[in-house]
Each structure stands twice: as structure tokens, then as C-alpha cells.
Design a protein around this motif. Sequence first.
Motif: not given
Length: 111
Positions: A2-3, A18-25, A31-32
Motif C-alpha cells: 500500500i502506498p 471509503d478509504v478502507l474499501e479503496k485499499y481493501d484493508i 492502525f498497524r
Amino acid sequence: MIPVDKLLKDLKNQPLEDVLEKYDISLSDLFRIQRNRKYHTGEYKYITRTKSKAYSINKTSDGENCYFGTYKDKKEAEAIVEELKKCGWDINQLPSILERLNIQSKSEREY
């Protein structure tokens, strides 16, 4: 991979979901990533922003943490760090540095 820079920029500009979905995390993955970031890089590694929005100067040497005061302005803290570097972080020089720069620490202003 991930960039991280792009991820952090997106976090500032988009909703968390939206960010969690976009990066699939997951949130725990995020948090990590945050925990593993280098916060104290470059010239600001001695200056920390406090909860009261002031700037605290600390330096760790040989496992000992040395506190050089808290200041209201980031530019003041940066100037003090530069002067402390010049004198090898001699805490005994701090009063003369503050006088020369015409700066008071937060605790001096409170009295």
C-alpha cells in the motif's frame, strides 16, 4: 504494498469507510500502518506537539530523556533546537539561549 503517502492523503480528504474499501484493508490494518510510521524524522525529531498545542523539546541520550522546556510557538522551538545543537545539547546553556533569543518557556510565562 500500500502506498502509505497516498493512503494518508486519502484519509485527510475522504471518509474512513471509503478509504478502507479503496485499499481493501481493515481498520486494524490501518492502525498497524499508522503505528509503524516514522513520526520523528528529520529536523523535528526533538520537538513534540503537546495536547495544549504547545511544543515540547526532548532529547534522549544514552537511554536518558532530557527535557528542554515547552514553548508556545513551533518557530521558537526550532530556533532553540538549532542553538542546542551548536552547544552539544548542554542544558546549562539553555538559560542563555533563551535570553539571547528573547524566548520564555511556557512555565516561565505562567508565573
